[in-house]
Design an enzyme around this catalytic site. Structure first.
Site, PDB file in Angstrom:
ATOM      1  N   ASP A 200     -27.718 -10.044  -3.560  1.00  0.00           N
ATOM      2  CA  ASP A 200     -28.106  -9.767  -2.190  1.00  0.00           C
ATOM      3  C   ASP A 200     -28.520  -8.301  -2.055  1.00  0.00           C
ATOM      4  O   ASP A 200     -27.861  -7.406  -2.599  1.00  0.00           O
ATOM      5  CB  ASP A 200     -26.908 -10.061  -1.272  1.00  0.00           C
ATOM      6  CG  ASP A 200     -27.211  -9.826   0.181  1.00  0.00           C
ATOM      7  OD1 ASP A 200     -28.000 -10.592   0.747  1.00  0.00           O
ATOM      8  OD2 ASP A 200     -26.648  -8.867   0.752  1.00  0.00           O
TER       9      ASP A 200
ATOM     10  N   GLU B 280     -32.900  -9.786  -4.319  1.00  0.00           N
ATOM     11  CA  GLU B 280     -33.812  -9.327  -3.273  1.00  0.00           C
ATOM     12  C   GLU B 280     -34.217  -7.875  -3.557  1.00  0.00           C
ATOM     13  O   GLU B 280     -33.364  -6.982  -3.492  1.00  0.00           O
ATOM     14  CB  GLU B 280     -33.140  -9.397  -1.909  1.00  0.00           C
ATOM     15  CG  GLU B 280     -32.754 -10.805  -1.478  1.00  0.00           C
ATOM     16  CD  GLU B 280     -32.017 -10.796  -0.149  1.00  0.00           C
ATOM     17  OE1 GLU B 280     -32.464 -11.485   0.778  1.00  0.00           O
ATOM     18  OE2 GLU B 280     -30.987 -10.089  -0.036  1.00  0.00           O
TER      19      GLU B 280
END
Length: 698
Positions: A350, A380
């Site tokens: 994340d 990400e």
């Protein structure tokens, strides 16, 4: 081993406290020996450290009663490397423990061991556990499913509770890890449900949204009431990184149960040939001042601005200082722990932009060389807000040649448009996108990637509008379908509750059950993910896309509860042609290596553009050269409303994908157009808003 002098200088410069002590051992936390328990905690700034040892939890005493019992306070000794050590003889299984650091100014606090492998309910204390005693039956024989190359993967993002909580799932262990162990389930029409559905779909990996211990769900009050929206979360609020979340266990109050049932879930998926990806959140923690990191080493684990205030690149109040050596060590130790002890097959990071590049590269190297080269790593490549990490952020392009992938938001936006608004992309009807689409189809090798294994291709995940809702919004249908609408203060418009709003919505109002594939919204959804599943790179689809899952227009459902998030399994029967299409494309991809080339050179040699115009893209893959059984392959994406005629190379062509149907053998055959309805010219007509795939063989 940590050996980074440049990184160490960065630690000394960036930390508000001057810390030079770095511990290289792999035994922080609790280690068990023969009649021996060893405690180690890193806190170089503490003047004293004590272990607080509490009686074990039993069925005869409540946690409150036990907390009132006298606990033992034991002094720990410093080893000179910033580590405090205590060895105690005896069997201390299931005893609870805490650390009490005391600092030079006399202040003291208590902290849970950041390396704890087991905790009490809601993570209030660490628990001493022998992991060998938590193995489910057959665990020692559990093996990772084979994955020869990253581009062979087909990923499926899924929330544990969403998977099974709806009554139509037919699952007994609703919302639990054990839901994945239930097999043989079918609906009234005989369609597979649960884990058998995943196996039938053909995915290679389940990407589980956070399953480490997170903070905002009260594990003591979790139930399977579909209409209780008070205790639901996605889990991006880390509490204890090395412990499974308790709300997904049948008994959150028993430290061993959550571990055993988590392993049972892993084993069950592995038995179906499905790997498990963990969604991990090392970029921030739920709390700052109250975290074990801050309590044990104040000012070290979190990034600060020049004025000493905490930076907030995560948008949640803090960001973990991954570039500091002992923080980097903790993250690497943690992912190795999950990979080795729980047989986890990969990790999704994340806000990976907030993890420094050096940490990601070292982490990747260690996992691939010391655990398994088949472990998938991706994340990400952005942060939520500005970060002082600056040049060291893991952004698109930094992954080149490093062995991990990044989410390709460029390709995502080209395919669908923006994430929450009515902005359009190629599949949703916007013109001028075909050239950019071609860049994504080639595995981003002319964008930011050195190889196709570095791009993670997708159109939607848990964040923002899901695929059905996004496509409907681009068509201006959100009001017609009764999607949730919010006031500026966050309250619902026209409804007193989410349940009421959902009950009034009708996401499939315009879908004819007798002609599901004729609906424009359906066709645009199939085209969007059809592009993802045939493009070069690593494809990921969101759970329920194959069932036309809707979240009723909720663009941030992290606290909206089951009534919005639950997967409604009765939609499989209703929209079976959609499921069949997804299954067909996944099997097509897995059977034919031409769709999952491994190198930049192979793509540049074997994938060539045939035709490009507004709303249309056609290309050819030289299958034989790519060691495929199909000699030549033509893929055509038509996003326009009109049927388009596309010239074909001469030869005999078998149509494998057409107008929402897939048959890897052949739907029909064309020979220079003679056996089809298209006259003498070697052309094929591609229906509007659809994908066509053809192949020829020797």
């Amino acid at each position: 081993m940590i050996d980074d002098k440049k990184g160490q200088r960065a630690v000394e410069k960036a930390s508000p406290v001057q810390i030079t002590a770095v511990y290289e051992g792999n035994d922080l936390g609790v280690s068990l020996g023969a009649n021996l328990c060893i405690f180690k905690v890193w806190s170089p700034v503490a003047a004293q450290m004590h272990l607080l040892l509490y009686p074990p939890l039993t069925d005869r005493n409540s946690a409150e009663q036990l907390d009132q019992l006298k606990y033992q306070v034991m002094p720990m000794q410093s080893d000179g490397q910033g580590v405090w050590v205590l060895n105690i003889e005896g069997d201390w299984q299931r005893y609870r423990y805490m650390f009490r650091p005391t600092f030079a100014d006399g202040t003291s606090t208590t902290a849970v061991d950041p390396y704890a492998r087991a905790v009490t309910m809601n993570g209030e204390m660490g628990v001493i556990i022998d992991l060998e005693r938590t193995h489910p039956e057959g665990w020692r024989k559990d093996q990772r499913p084979k994955l020869l190359h990253a581009t062979d993967a087909v990923l499926y993002e899924l929330h544990v509770r969403d998977f099974s909580i709806h009554p139509s799932s037919g699952i007994v262990n609703k919302g639990k890890y054990l839901a994945f162990t239930e097999t043989g389930l079918r609906d009234e029409a005989g369609h597979t449900l649960g884990i058998d559905h995943l196996a039938e779909l053909g995915i290679t990996h389940v990407h589980l949204m956070p399953v480490f211990d997170f903070a905002t769900v009260d594990e003591s009050s979790v139930n399977d009431n579909l209409h209780d929206v008070s205790n639901y979360n996605w889990g991006y609020d880390p509490l204890h990184y090395n412990v499974p979340e308790g709300s997904y266990a049948s008994r959150a109050d028993d430290p061993e149960t959550r571990i055993r049932e988590f392993k049972s879930m892993i084993a069950a998926l592995h038995q179906k040939g499905i790997g498990v990806i963990m969604d991990v959140v090392y970029n921030h923690t739920f709390d700052t001042a109250g975290s074990s990191f801050e309590k044990l080493v104040p000012g070290y684990y979190y990034r600060q601005h020049a004025d000493g205030t905490y930076s907030n690149g995560s948008g949640t109040g803090n960001e973990v200082a991954t570039e500091r050596l002992m923080v980097r060590k903790f993250i690497i130790d943690s992912v190795r722990f999950w990979a080795e002890q729980y047989h986890v097959d990969g990790f999704r990071f994340d806000l990976m932009g907030l993890i420094d590049v050096a940490t990601m590269k070292q982490l990747t190297s260690e996992l691939h060389t010391r655990v398994s080269p088949s472990i998938l790593l991706y994340g990400e490549p952005w942060g939520a807000m500005e970060s002082p990490l600056a040049e060291e952020m893991t952004l698109k392009g930094t992954q080149r040649g490093a062995g991990f992938a990044v989410f390709n938001d460029n390709f995502r936006s080209v395919i669908k448009g923006d994430s929450d608004g009515d902005g359009k992309g190629f599949a949703t009807g916007e013109e001028g996108k075909a050239a950019h689409l071609w860049t994504g189809v080639q595995g981003a090798i002319h964008d930011f990637a050195e190889a196709p294994a570095e791009t993670l291709n997708y159109v939607t995940v848990h964040d923002n509008l899901n695929l059905w809702d996004k496509v409907a919004r681009t068509q201006g249908l959100h009001e017609v379908l009764g999607f949730l609408q919010y006031n500026e203060d966050g309250s619902l418009k026209g409804c007193s509750s989410v349940e009421e709003a959902v009950s009034k919505a009708n996401p499939y109002l315009q879908v004819d059950p007798n002609d599901v594939l004729g609906n424009e919204t359906v066709r645009r959804c199939l085209l969007a993910n059809g592009i993802v599943l045939t493009a070069q790179g690593i494809p990921l689809i969101a759970a329920g896309d194959e069932l036309l899952r809707s979240k009723y227009g909720d663009m941030n459902s992290h606290q909206s509860g089951d009534v919005v998030n639950a997967i409604r399994w009765d939609q499989k029967q209703r929209y079976k042609p959609v499921f069949d299409y997804y299954r067909g494309l996944i099997h097509l991809r897995r059977e034919h290596p031409a769709f999952r080339l491994r190198t930049r050179e192979a793509i540049e040699r074997y994938v060539c553009l045939l035709h490009q115009e507004e709303g249309l893209l056609a290309y050819e893959i030289q299958g034989t050269a790519a060691e495929d059984t199909w000699q030549r392959i033509v893929v055509i994406y038509n996003a326009s409303m009109q049927t388009r005629s596309i010239p074909l190379p001469s030869g005999v062509w078998n149509v494998a994908v057409e107008d929402g149907r897939v048959d890897m053998h052949s739907l029909r055959t064309m020979e220079n157009g003679q056996n089809g309805p298209y006259g003498e010219n070697s052309q094929i007509e591609v229906r509007g808003i659809s994908m066509t795939t053809l192949y020829s063989v020797l």
